[in-house]
Design an enzyme around this catalytic site. Structure first.
Site, PDB file in Angstrom:
ATOM      1  N   THR A 118      60.729 147.617  83.820  1.00 57.05           N
ATOM      2  CA  THR A 118      59.885 146.641  84.514  1.00 57.05           C
ATOM      3  C   THR A 118      59.406 147.160  85.867  1.00 57.05           C
ATOM      4  O   THR A 118      60.062 148.011  86.482  1.00 57.05           O
ATOM      5  CB  THR A 118      60.703 145.341  84.737  1.00 57.05           C
ATOM      6  OG1 THR A 118      60.001 144.476  85.614  1.00 57.05           O
ATOM      7  CG2 THR A 118      62.062 145.636  85.366  1.00 57.05           C
ATOM      8  N   ASP A 119      58.302 146.607  86.343  1.00 55.35           N
ATOM      9  CA  ASP A 119      57.808 146.952  87.684  1.00 55.35           C
ATOM     10  C   ASP A 119      58.732 146.428  88.782  1.00 55.35           C
ATOM     11  O   ASP A 119      58.658 146.852  89.931  1.00 55.35           O
ATOM     12  CB  ASP A 119      56.380 146.439  87.896  1.00 55.35           C
ATOM     13  CG  ASP A 119      56.209 144.944  87.624  1.00 55.35           C
ATOM     14  OD1 ASP A 119      57.214 144.251  87.339  1.00 55.35           O
ATOM     15  OD2 ASP A 119      55.061 144.465  87.695  1.00 55.35           O
ATOM     16  N   GLU A 120      59.631 145.474  88.415  1.00 56.24           N
ATOM     17  CA  GLU A 120      60.499 144.872  89.440  1.00 56.24           C
ATOM     18  C   GLU A 120      61.477 145.871  90.047  1.00 56.24           C
ATOM     19  O   GLU A 120      62.075 145.593  91.090  1.00 56.24           O
ATOM     20  CB  GLU A 120      61.275 143.688  88.861  1.00 56.24           C
ATOM     21  CG  GLU A 120      60.372 142.573  88.412  1.00 56.24           C
ATOM     22  CD  GLU A 120      61.097 141.262  88.179  1.00 56.24           C
ATOM     23  OE1 GLU A 120      62.170 141.040  88.745  1.00 56.24           O
ATOM     24  OE2 GLU A 120      60.550 140.448  87.428  1.00 56.24           O
ATOM     25  N   TYR A 145      68.934 140.976  88.440  1.00 59.11           N
ATOM     26  CA  TYR A 145      68.197 141.456  87.255  1.00 59.11           C
ATOM     27  C   TYR A 145      67.558 142.813  87.532  1.00 59.11           C
ATOM     28  O   TYR A 145      67.791 143.789  86.805  1.00 59.11           O
ATOM     29  CB  TYR A 145      67.121 140.437  86.846  1.00 59.11           C
ATOM     30  CG  TYR A 145      66.069 141.032  85.926  1.00 59.11           C
ATOM     31  CD1 TYR A 145      66.385 141.395  84.619  1.00 59.11           C
ATOM     32  CD2 TYR A 145      64.760 141.264  86.375  1.00 59.11           C
ATOM     33  CE1 TYR A 145      65.431 141.956  83.779  1.00 59.11           C
ATOM     34  CE2 TYR A 145      63.804 141.815  85.539  1.00 59.11           C
ATOM     35  CZ  TYR A 145      64.140 142.164  84.246  1.00 59.11           C
ATOM     36  OH  TYR A 145      63.201 142.739  83.419  1.00 59.11           O
ATOM     37  N   LYS A 149      68.235 146.612  85.979  1.00 60.36           N
ATOM     38  CA  LYS A 149      67.186 147.375  85.282  1.00 60.36           C
ATOM     39  C   LYS A 149      66.981 148.713  85.983  1.00 60.36           C
ATOM     40  O   LYS A 149      66.819 149.752  85.328  1.00 60.36           O
ATOM     41  CB  LYS A 149      65.860 146.592  85.246  1.00 60.36           C
ATOM     42  CG  LYS A 149      65.848 145.382  84.354  1.00 60.36           C
ATOM     43  CD  LYS A 149      66.111 145.691  82.887  1.00 60.36           C
ATOM     44  CE  LYS A 149      64.975 146.426  82.200  1.00 60.36           C
ATOM     45  NZ  LYS A 149      65.227 146.601  80.747  1.00 60.36           N
TER      46      LYS A 149
HETATM   47  P1  NAD Z   1      63.934 138.421  76.154  1.00 60.76           P
HETATM   48  O1  NAD Z   1      64.979 137.835  77.018  1.00 60.76           O
HETATM   49  O2  NAD Z   1      62.901 137.532  75.532  1.00 60.76           O
HETATM   50  O3  NAD Z   1      64.629 139.211  74.949  1.00 60.76           O
HETATM   51  C1  NAD Z   1      65.766 140.020  75.119  1.00 60.76           C
HETATM   52  C2  NAD Z   1      66.428 140.220  73.763  1.00 60.76           C
HETATM   53  O4  NAD Z   1      67.571 141.087  73.943  1.00 60.76           O
HETATM   54  C3  NAD Z   1      66.948 138.919  73.132  1.00 60.76           C
HETATM   55  O5  NAD Z   1      66.574 138.860  71.769  1.00 60.76           O
HETATM   56  C4  NAD Z   1      68.461 139.026  73.278  1.00 60.76           C
HETATM   57  O6  NAD Z   1      69.168 138.367  72.221  1.00 60.76           O
HETATM   58  C5  NAD Z   1      68.675 140.535  73.231  1.00 60.76           C
HETATM   59  N1  NAD Z   1      69.915 140.945  73.917  1.00 60.76           N
HETATM   60  C6  NAD Z   1      70.347 140.604  75.162  1.00 60.76           C
HETATM   61  N2  NAD Z   1      71.536 141.172  75.408  1.00 60.76           N
HETATM   62  C7  NAD Z   1      71.865 141.895  74.316  1.00 60.76           C
HETATM   63  C8  NAD Z   1      72.985 142.700  73.971  1.00 60.76           C
HETATM   64  N3  NAD Z   1      74.019 142.866  74.803  1.00 60.76           N
HETATM   65  N4  NAD Z   1      72.988 143.326  72.765  1.00 60.76           N
HETATM   66  C9  NAD Z   1      71.947 143.149  71.884  1.00 60.76           C
HETATM   67  N5  NAD Z   1      70.886 142.379  72.153  1.00 60.76           N
HETATM   68  C10 NAD Z   1      70.843 141.762  73.354  1.00 60.76           C
HETATM   69  O7  NAD Z   1      63.256 139.569  77.016  1.00 60.76           O
HETATM   70  P2  NAD Z   1      61.775 140.154  76.995  1.00 60.76           P
HETATM   71  O8  NAD Z   1      60.948 139.402  77.944  1.00 60.76           O
HETATM   72  O9  NAD Z   1      61.344 140.329  75.600  1.00 60.76           O
HETATM   73  O10 NAD Z   1      62.037 141.595  77.645  1.00 60.76           O
HETATM   74  C11 NAD Z   1      62.324 142.711  76.832  1.00 60.76           C
HETATM   75  C12 NAD Z   1      62.463 143.941  77.711  1.00 60.76           C
HETATM   76  O11 NAD Z   1      61.261 144.158  78.428  1.00 60.76           O
HETATM   77  C13 NAD Z   1      63.565 143.836  78.753  1.00 60.76           C
HETATM   78  O12 NAD Z   1      64.211 145.085  78.841  1.00 60.76           O
HETATM   79  C14 NAD Z   1      62.824 143.502  80.037  1.00 60.76           C
HETATM   80  O13 NAD Z   1      63.522 143.992  81.147  1.00 60.76           O
HETATM   81  C15 NAD Z   1      61.526 144.237  79.808  1.00 60.76           C
HETATM   82  N6  NAD Z   1      60.337 143.697  80.500  1.00 60.76           N
HETATM   83  C16 NAD Z   1      59.989 142.388  80.356  1.00 60.76           C
HETATM   84  C17 NAD Z   1      58.821 141.910  80.949  1.00 60.76           C
HETATM   85  C18 NAD Z   1      58.356 140.486  80.794  1.00 60.76           C
HETATM   86  O14 NAD Z   1      57.385 140.087  81.405  1.00 60.76           O
HETATM   87  N7  NAD Z   1      58.988 139.675  79.967  1.00 60.76           N
HETATM   88  C19 NAD Z   1      58.032 142.785  81.702  1.00 60.76           C
HETATM   89  C20 NAD Z   1      58.420 144.120  81.839  1.00 60.76           C
HETATM   90  C21 NAD Z   1      59.570 144.563  81.217  1.00 60.76           C
HETATM   91  O1  TDX Z   2      58.890 127.381  86.761  1.00 60.52           O
HETATM   92  C1  TDX Z   2      58.566 128.403  87.366  1.00 60.52           C
HETATM   93  N1  TDX Z   2      57.742 128.305  88.459  1.00 60.52           N
HETATM   94  C2  TDX Z   2      57.329 129.396  89.166  1.00 60.52           C
HETATM   95  O2  TDX Z   2      56.573 129.243  90.141  1.00 60.52           O
HETATM   96  C3  TDX Z   2      59.009 129.728  86.952  1.00 60.52           C
HETATM   97  C4  TDX Z   2      59.912 129.869  85.768  1.00 60.52           C
HETATM   98  C5  TDX Z   2      58.569 130.807  87.677  1.00 60.52           C
HETATM   99  N2  TDX Z   2      57.765 130.657  88.753  1.00 60.52           N
HETATM  100  C6  TDX Z   2      57.270 131.867  89.466  1.00 60.52           C
HETATM  101  C7  TDX Z   2      58.297 132.915  89.792  1.00 60.52           C
HETATM  102  C8  TDX Z   2      57.501 134.199  89.692  1.00 60.52           C
HETATM  103  O3  TDX Z   2      56.833 134.465  90.913  1.00 60.52           O
HETATM  104  O4  TDX Z   2      56.358 132.495  88.568  1.00 60.52           O
HETATM  105  C9  TDX Z   2      56.460 133.916  88.632  1.00 60.52           C
HETATM  106  C10 TDX Z   2      56.829 134.470  87.267  1.00 60.52           C
HETATM  107  O5  TDX Z   2      58.149 134.051  86.987  1.00 60.52           O
HETATM  108  P1  TDX Z   2      58.994 134.589  85.722  1.00 60.52           P
HETATM  109  O6  TDX Z   2      58.302 134.213  84.464  1.00 60.52           O
HETATM  110  O7  TDX Z   2      60.398 134.149  85.925  1.00 60.52           O
HETATM  111  O8  TDX Z   2      58.798 136.162  85.863  1.00 60.52           O
HETATM  112  P2  TDX Z   2      59.227 137.248  86.971  1.00 60.52           P
HETATM  113  O9  TDX Z   2      60.340 136.778  87.826  1.00 60.52           O
HETATM  114  O10 TDX Z   2      57.969 137.691  87.662  1.00 60.52           O
HETATM  115  O11 TDX Z   2      59.787 138.399  85.996  1.00 60.52           O
HETATM  116  C11 TDX Z   2      59.067 138.705  84.764  1.00 60.52           C
HETATM  117  O12 TDX Z   2      58.319 139.874  84.886  1.00 60.52           O
HETATM  118  C12 TDX Z   2      59.005 141.089  84.988  1.00 60.52           C
HETATM  119  C13 TDX Z   2      60.041 138.852  83.582  1.00 60.52           C
HETATM  120  O13 TDX Z   2      60.802 137.652  83.432  1.00 60.52           O
HETATM  121  C14 TDX Z   2      60.920 140.043  83.749  1.00 60.52           C
HETATM  122  O14 TDX Z   2      61.763 140.219  82.606  1.00 60.52           O
HETATM  123  C15 TDX Z   2      60.038 141.241  83.895  1.00 60.52           C
HETATM  124  O15 TDX Z   2      60.823 142.355  84.152  1.00 60.52           O
END
Ligand code: NAD
Ligand code: TDX
Length: 329
Positions: A118-120, A145, A149
């Protein structure tokens, strides 16, 4: 191909994308099916994949599955910042120990690994600049988190350098699209409206995110699998930056409600101000281009998906909102 976290949001979309566009792969999924994993996300492809319910920290299971794989695409993680603030322990376990366990199996069996990050990990950028993260920006994570990562990225890099494993990494910006858990920003607001509640905006809503459609993220990952250089990191992002307030207003407008029909709730502690990725490397080296160029259209399709798939998100909604109520958000 072994996909860890393939029952989560991005992982499940990746499995569907792979079966649709890359039928040459035999796909296995390893997923613990935590609260965030959903077997129903893979329901329509259940007979085309092997789904193993298990933990990436389970060394014996991971060894057995990696021994049978040429390639591991590693999505599994605890992924929600707010949860990491209330209970960081599962983040340390799954994101750090889990990645370590996979790396050791990959080292023993010579499989290739692509690590999803992630960019975080870079921390945040000031609101009033046009600065962007690059592949060489120093790591400076803010939340439990992002710290875990960042640690997992470091482990992958160390295993590349010290043990010569074949691994690549990508750091993507915020994703949106179908199959995203209702705890995350966009689905929370959409499903709030669908259940007669108001969207919840943290603080002033000024924080900025770069919104990338999940299918564009996954097409970038496939390009890296095809043409990416071993040991390299690639940043992924659409370039479309919006404040949280703009997103809430757009969602409300798309759902036929007044743009100010939302609640302000207390801010997230340590809330990162702005994320933005410089994606010159993946665009010039691998020719990647996002297909979902219009965020409004992509969000409209996402709203429609949640409207039409209440059976998928409804079971988790009340528990999610009760967690938010406890946190005062
Ligand atoms: P998510 O929470 O929707 O899915 C995570 C999955 O991993 C779930 O199915 C969960 O059951 C599984 N999991 C968790 N712990 C586990 C373990 N110990 N063993 C096996 N499985 C396990 O997450 P997501 O949003 O799909 O993110 C997927 C990946 O992408 C993550 O690595 C996250 O850091 C990265 N990422 C997410 C975003 C975003 O915007 N959602 C952006 C950039 C990177
Ligand atoms: O109810 C809300 N109201 C609100 O204002 C929630 C749930 C979030 N927010 C804000 C917090 C953040 O600035 O919105 C923005 C996005 O929130 P999230 O969906 O929680 O994402 P963020 O914290 O930016 O992280 C996401 O992007 C990077 C993913 O959850 C991560 O897994 C990924 O790595």
């Amino acid at each position: 191909m072994l996909v860890t976290g393939g029952a989560g949001f991005i992982g499940a979309n990746f499995v569907h994308h792979t079966l649709r566009h890359h039928p040459e792969y035999e796909v296995g999924v390893l997923d613990l099916l935590t609260y965030a994993g959903n077997r129903n996300s893979l329901r329509t492809v259940a007979d085309q994949i092997e789904l193993h319910q298990g933990d990436i920290c389970d060394a014996a299971l991971v060894d057995r599955l990696v021994a049978r794989s040429d390639l591991v695409v590693h999505f599994a993680a605890e992924s929600h910042v707010d949860n990491s603030l209330s209970d960081p322990e599962p983040f340390v376990r799954s994101n750090l120990v889990g990645t370590f366990t996979l790396l050791e199996a990959v080292r023993r069996h010579g499989a290739r690994l692509h690590h999803i990050s992630t960019d975080e990990v870079f921390g945040d950028l000031a609101l009033d600049t046009t600065d962007r993260f690059t592949e060489t920006t120093p790591y400076d994570p803010s939340s439990p988190y992002s710290a875990t990562k960042a640690g997992s990225d470091m482990l992958v890099r160390a295993w590349v350098r010290s043990y010569g494993i074949h691994a690549s990494l990508s750091n993507c910006a915020n994703n949106y699209g179908p199959l995203q858990h209702v705890e995350k920003f966009v689905p929370r607001q959409v499903t709030n409206v669908l259940t007669g509640a108001r969207p919840k905006l943290y603080g002033g809503g000024v924080n900025v995110r770069e919104w990338t459609h999940v299918d564009d993220h996954n097409s970038a990952v496939h390009l890296i699998l095809e043409r990416g250089r071993p040991g390299e990191t690639y940043l992924i992002g659409s370039g479309d930056e919006r404040s949280n307030r703009q997103i809430v207003e757009m969602v409300l407008e798309l759902m036929g409600l007044p743009r100010d029909d939302y609640d302000r709730v207390p801010d997230r502690p340590g809330h990162d101000l702005r994320y933005a990725n410089d994606t010159t490397k993946i665009r010039t080296e691998l020719g990647w281009r996002p297909r979902f160029a219009d965020l409004r259209q992509g969000l409209a399709a996402t709203v429609d998906w949640y409207r039409e798939n209440e059976w998928w998100w409804r079971p988790g909604k009340e528990l999610t909102e009760s967690r938010y109520r406890r946190a005062g958000r």
